[in-house]
Structures are given as C-alpha cells and as structure tokens.
Motif scaffolding. Structure first.
Motif, PDB file in Angstrom:
ATOM      1  N   PRO A 138       0.884  -0.826   0.076  1.00 35.65           N
ATOM      2  CA  PRO A 138       0.089  -0.139  -0.501  1.00 35.65           C
ATOM      3  C   PRO A 138       1.137   1.485  -0.316  1.00 35.65           C
ATOM      4  O   PRO A 138       1.906   1.590   0.399  1.00 35.65           O
ATOM      5  CB  PRO A 138      -0.917  -0.146   1.314  1.00 35.65           C
ATOM      6  N   ILE A 139       0.564   2.832  -0.923  1.00 37.24           N
ATOM      7  CA  ILE A 139       1.035   3.359  -0.802  1.00 37.24           C
ATOM      8  C   ILE A 139       1.424   4.062   0.387  1.00 37.24           C
ATOM      9  O   ILE A 139       1.708   4.850   0.640  1.00 37.24           O
ATOM     10  CB  ILE A 139       1.180   4.765  -1.821  1.00 37.24           C
ATOM     11  N   ALA A 140       0.152   4.053   0.604  1.00 33.60           N
ATOM     12  CA  ALA A 140       0.062   4.496   2.489  1.00 33.60           C
ATOM     13  C   ALA A 140       0.483   4.557   3.574  1.00 33.60           C
ATOM     14  O   ALA A 140       1.599   5.341   4.348  1.00 33.60           O
ATOM     15  CB  ALA A 140      -1.730   4.550   3.127  1.00 33.60           C
ATOM     16  N   VAL A 141       1.252   2.701   3.604  1.00 37.36           N
ATOM     17  CA  VAL A 141       2.331   2.613   4.000  1.00 37.36           C
ATOM     18  C   VAL A 141       3.347   3.486   3.870  1.00 37.36           C
ATOM     19  O   VAL A 141       3.919   3.657   4.766  1.00 37.36           O
ATOM     20  CB  VAL A 141       1.755   1.075   4.504  1.00 37.36           C
ATOM     21  N   ARG A 142       3.496   3.587   3.370  1.00 31.99           N
ATOM     22  CA  ARG A 142       5.274   4.662   2.962  1.00 31.99           C
ATOM     23  C   ARG A 142       5.054   5.782   3.107  1.00 31.99           C
ATOM     24  O   ARG A 142       5.746   6.426   3.878  1.00 31.99           O
ATOM     25  CB  ARG A 142       5.270   4.200   1.490  1.00 31.99           C
ATOM     26  N   ARG A 143       3.699   6.491   2.429  1.00 31.38           N
ATOM     27  CA  ARG A 143       3.176   7.813   3.062  1.00 31.38           C
ATOM     28  C   ARG A 143       3.042   7.969   4.359  1.00 31.38           C
ATOM     29  O   ARG A 143       4.347   8.526   4.814  1.00 31.38           O
ATOM     30  CB  ARG A 143       2.325   8.197   2.675  1.00 31.38           C
ATOM     31  N   ALA A 144       3.032   6.968   4.986  1.00 32.82           N
ATOM     32  CA  ALA A 144       3.321   7.002   7.068  1.00 32.82           C
ATOM     33  C   ALA A 144       4.364   6.960   6.972  1.00 32.82           C
ATOM     34  O   ALA A 144       5.028   7.858   8.058  1.00 32.82           O
ATOM     35  CB  ALA A 144       2.655   6.187   7.696  1.00 32.82           C
ATOM     36  N   ALA A 145       5.225   5.956   6.671  1.00 31.75           N
ATOM     37  CA  ALA A 145       7.076   5.968   6.816  1.00 31.75           C
ATOM     38  C   ALA A 145       7.606   7.120   6.722  1.00 31.75           C
ATOM     39  O   ALA A 145       8.589   6.953   7.504  1.00 31.75           O
ATOM     40  CB  ALA A 145       6.986   4.615   6.243  1.00 31.75           C
ATOM     41  N   VAL A 146       6.942   7.540   5.704  1.00 30.47           N
ATOM     42  CA  VAL A 146       8.263   8.138   5.520  1.00 30.47           C
ATOM     43  C   VAL A 146       7.690   9.718   6.112  1.00 30.47           C
ATOM     44  O   VAL A 146       8.556  10.593   6.669  1.00 30.47           O
ATOM     45  CB  VAL A 146       7.642   8.980   3.975  1.00 30.47           C
ATOM     46  N   ASN A 147       6.090   9.625   6.522  1.00 30.87           N
ATOM     47  CA  ASN A 147       5.807  10.987   7.469  1.00 30.87           C
ATOM     48  C   ASN A 147       6.400  11.280   8.951  1.00 30.87           C
ATOM     49  O   ASN A 147       6.615  11.687   9.577  1.00 30.87           O
ATOM     50  CB  ASN A 147       4.468  11.248   7.856  1.00 30.87           C
ATOM     51  N   HIS A 148       6.374   9.626   9.145  1.00 34.89           N
ATOM     52  CA  HIS A 148       7.178   9.349  10.216  1.00 34.89           C
ATOM     53  C   HIS A 148       8.704  10.254  10.096  1.00 34.89           C
ATOM     54  O   HIS A 148       9.047  10.855  11.536  1.00 34.89           O
ATOM     55  CB  HIS A 148       6.966   7.606  10.869  1.00 34.89           C
ATOM     56  N   ALA A 149       9.098   9.381   9.833  1.00 32.97           N
ATOM     57  CA  ALA A 149      10.660  10.458   9.530  1.00 32.97           C
ATOM     58  C   ALA A 149      10.507  11.193   9.538  1.00 32.97           C
ATOM     59  O   ALA A 149      11.824  11.701  10.137  1.00 32.97           O
ATOM     60  CB  ALA A 149      11.458   9.555   8.355  1.00 32.97           C
ATOM     61  N   ALA A 150       9.914  12.265   8.700  1.00 30.82           N
ATOM     62  CA  ALA A 150       9.876  13.166   8.559  1.00 30.82           C
ATOM     63  C   ALA A 150       9.491  14.069   9.989  1.00 30.82           C
ATOM     64  O   ALA A 150      10.800  15.366  10.058  1.00 30.82           O
ATOM     65  CB  ALA A 150       8.671  13.905   7.704  1.00 30.82           C
ATOM     66  N   GLU A 151       8.901  13.597  10.956  1.00 31.44           N
ATOM     67  CA  GLU A 151       8.279  14.087  11.912  1.00 31.44           C
ATOM     68  C   GLU A 151       9.759  13.601  12.291  1.00 31.44           C
ATOM     69  O   GLU A 151      10.193  14.959  13.501  1.00 31.44           O
ATOM     70  CB  GLU A 151       7.061  12.988  12.198  1.00 31.44           C
ATOM     71  N   ALA A 152      10.235  12.574  12.723  1.00 31.57           N
ATOM     72  CA  ALA A 152      11.111  12.404  13.431  1.00 31.57           C
ATOM     73  C   ALA A 152      12.664  13.624  12.933  1.00 31.57           C
ATOM     74  O   ALA A 152      12.889  14.123  13.724  1.00 31.57           O
ATOM     75  CB  ALA A 152      11.411  11.286  13.791  1.00 31.57           C
ATOM     76  N   LEU A 153      12.249  14.054  11.854  1.00 32.50           N
ATOM     77  CA  LEU A 153      13.376  14.842  11.691  1.00 32.50           C
ATOM     78  C   LEU A 153      13.543  16.276  11.975  1.00 32.50           C
ATOM     79  O   LEU A 153      14.384  17.303  12.473  1.00 32.50           O
ATOM     80  CB  LEU A 153      13.786  15.150  10.396  1.00 32.50           C
ATOM     81  N   ALA A 154      11.651  16.349  11.557  1.00 30.67           N
ATOM     82  CA  ALA A 154      11.584  17.989  12.593  1.00 30.67           C
ATOM     83  C   ALA A 154      11.840  18.598  13.620  1.00 30.67           C
ATOM     84  O   ALA A 154      11.577  19.327  13.847  1.00 30.67           O
ATOM     85  CB  ALA A 154      10.016  17.772  12.265  1.00 30.67           C
ATOM     86  N   LEU A 155      11.902  18.020  14.753  1.00 32.49           N
ATOM     87  CA  LEU A 155      11.567  17.400  15.854  1.00 32.49           C
ATOM     88  C   LEU A 155      12.701  18.390  16.735  1.00 32.49           C
ATOM     89  O   LEU A 155      13.044  19.135  17.361  1.00 32.49           O
ATOM     90  CB  LEU A 155      11.365  16.094  16.664  1.00 32.49           C
ATOM     91  N   PRO A 156      14.024  17.367  16.537  1.00 31.15           N
ATOM     92  CA  PRO A 156      15.160  18.102  16.411  1.00 31.15           C
ATOM     93  C   PRO A 156      15.555  19.919  16.194  1.00 31.15           C
ATOM     94  O   PRO A 156      15.552  20.648  16.270  1.00 31.15           O
ATOM     95  CB  PRO A 156      16.432  17.003  15.888  1.00 31.15           C
ATOM     96  N   ILE A 157      14.685  20.165  14.301  1.00 26.83           N
ATOM     97  CA  ILE A 157      15.051  20.972  14.009  1.00 26.83           C
ATOM     98  C   ILE A 157      14.131  22.360  14.063  1.00 26.83           C
ATOM     99  O   ILE A 157      14.727  22.940  14.572  1.00 26.83           O
ATOM    100  CB  ILE A 157      14.661  20.814  12.921  1.00 26.83           C
ATOM    101  N   ALA A 158      13.300  21.441  15.415  1.00 23.67           N
ATOM    102  CA  ALA A 158      12.131  22.307  16.004  1.00 23.67           C
ATOM    103  C   ALA A 158      12.907  22.761  17.293  1.00 23.67           C
ATOM    104  O   ALA A 158      12.299  24.588  17.684  1.00 23.67           O
ATOM    105  CB  ALA A 158      10.835  21.724  15.875  1.00 23.67           C
ATOM    106  N   LEU A 159      13.662  22.531  17.998  1.00 23.53           N
ATOM    107  CA  LEU A 159      14.687  23.037  18.973  1.00 23.53           C
ATOM    108  C   LEU A 159      15.356  23.520  18.325  1.00 23.53           C
ATOM    109  O   LEU A 159      15.968  24.154  19.466  1.00 23.53           O
ATOM    110  CB  LEU A 159      14.567  21.595  19.920  1.00 23.53           C
ATOM    111  N   LEU A 160      16.698  23.397  17.346  1.00 23.25           N
ATOM    112  CA  LEU A 160      17.579  23.418  16.567  1.00 23.25           C
ATOM    113  C   LEU A 160      17.272  25.594  16.136  1.00 23.25           C
ATOM    114  O   LEU A 160      18.190  25.971  16.693  1.00 23.25           O
ATOM    115  CB  LEU A 160      18.810  23.135  15.904  1.00 23.25           C
ATOM    116  N   VAL A 161      15.911  25.363  15.926  1.00 26.96           N
ATOM    117  CA  VAL A 161      16.048  26.754  15.212  1.00 26.96           C
ATOM    118  C   VAL A 161      16.010  27.944  16.312  1.00 26.96           C
ATOM    119  O   VAL A 161      16.742  29.263  15.991  1.00 26.96           O
ATOM    120  CB  VAL A 161      14.663  26.779  14.651  1.00 26.96           C
ATOM    121  N   PRO A 162      15.346  27.671  17.247  1.00 25.67           N
ATOM    122  CA  PRO A 162      14.861  28.744  18.570  1.00 25.67           C
ATOM    123  C   PRO A 162      16.624  28.902  18.616  1.00 25.67           C
ATOM    124  O   PRO A 162      16.655  29.845  19.094  1.00 25.67           O
ATOM    125  CB  PRO A 162      14.346  28.192  19.712  1.00 25.67           C
TER     126      PRO A 162
END
Length: 441
Positions: A138-162
């Motif tokens: 299912p493409i939804a599985v891939r999309r969910a996996a990519v989104n989870h990885a993006a969230e994991a990447l965005a969290l440290p960025i959200a902390l580093l930007v301030p």
C-alpha cells in the motif's frame, strides 16, 4: 510593519530570517532525499521478497493442477503489509497470500515496478513466463513511514531553530559591543567635556567614526576655548581701565563745584558701574561655560548658601528683604563651590532686583538638595519666561541689569549636569516668580 530602528535588532532579524530560510530549504531538500531513498529501500525490499518467494511458489505449484487456487496459511494471525499472487500464462491466480485481494492487482502488469492509485506493484516471471508473481504494497504505508521519519527529523530542527536564533542574537550583540561602548562614551560626557574618546580595540568599520568624533571634539574644544578665553580676557582687561575711569570720575565728582559738571560726572559714574557689573557678569558667564563645575568630593552646600546670602544682604536695597531657610542637617552636593556661589548670588540678586520691593525674597534649600528662590511681583508671561535664560534677554522690568544673571545660572546648572526651572506664578501663590535648581549630589 515598521522595521526595527536598532542596528543590532535589524542585523539579528535579518540573520535569523536568513537562517530560518536556510533551515527550511535544507529540511525540504532532506525530506525529498529521504523520500527518494526510502522509496528505493521499500522497492528493494519488495524485489528481494518476490525473488525469495518465487522459487518456493514454483515448487508449490508445479505438482498441482493449474486451476487449483491455494492461499498460503499464516503461521499466526496478522495483517499483511505485503500481499502477493501468482498467475499462470492465462492470467489465472493459482497462489495467493492469505490477505491478498485479487482486485488490487491489475490484469496486465509489465515486469518490474508499477504504481496504481493505491499500491506499489512488483512483477517477476519464472519458468519462461509461465508463472508470474505480483507483490503489492500500500502506498499509504510508505507515506506513513516517510511522514514518521519527517516528524523525527522535524523535532530536532524545531528545537535547533530557536537555539540558533538565540545564538544569532548573542553573536550580533557581542559583535555590536564596540559600538555600544563608543555610544556610552559619548552619552556619558557632561557639558563642556571635550576630551578625546579613549582609544581601544575597535572593528575597522568603527575606527573612522571614533576618529571623526575625536576630530570634531578637538575642533569644538579649540573653538570654545577661544571664545571663552576671549570673553574672560576681555572682561578681565576691561576691569582695570573701568576701575581707573570710575576712580577719576568719583574724584572729579568730589572736587567739582559746578552742578552741571557734577550731574554729568554722576551719569558717567553710573555708566561705568554698569560696565563694571557687565564685565563681572561676563567673567562669571565664561567661568560657567568653561566646564569642570563638579568638585572631586561632595560637601555641605548650606554654609556657602548662607555666606552668599549674608553678603548680598549687606547691599542697601536688600536690607531686611531676604528670608533664608536651611535644613538642620547637611545637604551634600558635588557642584564646585565657586560655581555654587555664582549660581546663588545671581539668583538672589535677580530676585531682589526684579521682584516687588515691598515683599521679601525667599531662599530655601531643601534636604534633597533643591534650591528655590522666590520673589513677589507680576506674573511673567509664558513666552517671556521661556526666553529669560538666554544671554541679554530681559523681561518687562524697569530695573537696571545686564540680562545675564539667569543665563549664568542656566550655564552653571547645565555644566554641573542639572537644570534651571523657572515658574511664574510661583508655586502656591497667584503671582510672583520662582527659580529652582536641583543641586547635583
């Protein structure tokens, strides 16, 4: 939105916005690369799975009738993310995983990868094309996996930007420290302080500004010194010939018996006395504008105020008109004693000369260092009141004067880091005139 006026704020805002855009662009690029790489990883996993299942499927199918459909039973119940089917040459499904939905597999699929609206399909043929295995993810599985990885990447960025914004602010603040030191050195100078700015390590961009300020201060110092020197020297040099002419006039007045000559001598005497007072006031004004009006250590201002008032009270027109009020304790001030005596004398003489001769002049020194001189008389209009501290400016008065008394007081007050406040009517009464100075502590 108004741009910040502070250079430090503008630099910090520009760097922060630039840094935020860089972080945003880097995050978008990282997301695109991660999505591509994860797609390749998922495709590789599908391909490897198909190549491992296909030989087993061939062995399972080869001894059976092609029309028999068999589903592979799971070891334990679970939901399949990867489903597969095996088709024969006619396109008939002869083998399928336990959760496989035949409807998701297109009737005609080229070898390799293809994509439908909902699934990523991989097709692999065996036995010279007589059997074909199709795996679907299912493409939804891939999309969910990519989104989870993006969230994991965005969290440290959200902390580093301030944190990076705070770092930019601190870096800009540290870089602007020489400019703040230069501004503080200029702002803390008192009136008349024309000494050069202290030389110190400065960025190359700031050195020309400091040098230009020092050149300007030097030119101003030389110009002011020339003006003050001319005023003081002229007044000083005038004192001797004026005193000599006054002495000769008074001698002539004493020796003459002619009434007309005596009248003219008295006129000359009055004029010479006016010139003498003008010369004295000019010397006081030069002293007031010459700077250095603060003493090295604080002292009690009360005795000086008392001494000056006692000296002025000896004049014929001041007899019985002075009311002095001093506090019981000491009033500490750092105003130069000579400058303080000049200030008090001019305030008291101005009040006696221009105030109502029928009323007393009040001289009050408060414990907080506020000196107030109040006299009676008509109310001074506000427009005239605003001009009285200018040199040679006089109000509507018939009394003799040079128009320099309040100008001298104002110059002394400004040179000592304080101000002269003029009010009319005087506080607490419908008429009169009040002059107040807060002595520097």
């Amino acid at each position: 939105m108004t741009a910040p006026r502070s250079l430090q704020a503008r630099l910090a805002a520009a760097l922060s916005i630039g840094l935020a855009l860089v972080w945003l662009a880097a995050s978008a690029a990282a997301y695109a690369v991660m999505r591509h790489e994860m797609g390749e990883v998922f495709d590789s996993a599908i391909q490897e799975t198909a190549q491992r299942i296909l030989p087993l499927a061939v062995m399972e199918i080869i001894d059976r009738e092609p029309t028999d459909l068999q589903r592979v039973a799971p070891v334990r119940p679970h939901h399949e993310l990867l489903t597969y089917v095996v088709r024969d040459e006619a396109g008939t499904i002869v083998l399928a995983s336990h959760d496989a939905d035949p409807a998701i597999f297109p009737a005609s699929v080229p070898a390799g990868f293809s994509t439908t609206a909902t699934h990523r399909i991989y097709a692999e043929a065996a036995l010279k094309g007589s059997l074909t295995i199709l795996l679907a993810e299912p493409i939804a599985v891939r999309r969910a996996a990519v989104n989870h990885a993006a969230e994991a990447l965005a969290l440290p960025i959200a902390l580093l930007v301030p944190l990076s914004f705070a770092g930019v602010w601190l870096a800009v603040r540290a870089g602007m420290r020489p400019i703040r030191r230069l501004c503080a050195a200029i702002e803390t100078r008192g009136a008349g302080d024309m000494t050069p700015l202290a030389a110190g390590p400065m960025p190359s961009e700031i050195e020309p500004i400091a040098a230009a300020v020092n050149h300007l201060l030097d030119r101003l110092r030389r110009t002011l010194e020339a003006e003050r020197s001319f005023t003081a020297n002229s007044a000083h040099e005038l004192r001797t010939p004026i005193a000599s002419a006054l002495a000769q006039t008074q001698r002539l007045l004493a020796e003459t018996r002619d009434s007309r000559t005596a009248e003219r001598a008295r006129t000359i005497e009055a004029t010479l006395k006016t010139l003498a007072r003008l010369a004295e006031k000019l010397m006081q004004l030069a002293r007031a504008e010459g700077g250095r009006l603060l003493a090295e250590a604080p002292y009690d201002a009360g005795p000086i105020v008392r001494l000056v008032c006692a000296d002025v009270a000896r004049a014929p027109d001041a007899a019985g008109r002075l009311a002095l009020a001093l506090p019981d304790g000491a009033v500490s001030t750092r105003m130069d004693p000579d400058a303080l005596s000049i200030l008090v004398r001019n305030l008291v003489e101005n009040a006696l000369k221009h105030g109502d001769a029928r009323e007393t002049v009040s001289v009050r020194l408060d414990p907080d260092g506020r000196l107030a001189v109040v006299n009676g008389g008509a109310v001074v209009p506000a427009d005239v009141l605003a001009r009285l501290s200018r040199p040679f400016e006089r109000g509507a008065t018939g009394a003799d004067g040079t128009g320099l008394g309040l100008a001298i007081v104002d110059a002394v007050a400004r040179g000592a880091g304080t101000t002269l406040a003029l009010r009319s009517p005087a506080p607490g009464r419908p008429d009169g005139f009040a002059a107040e100075v807060k002595l520097p502590a």
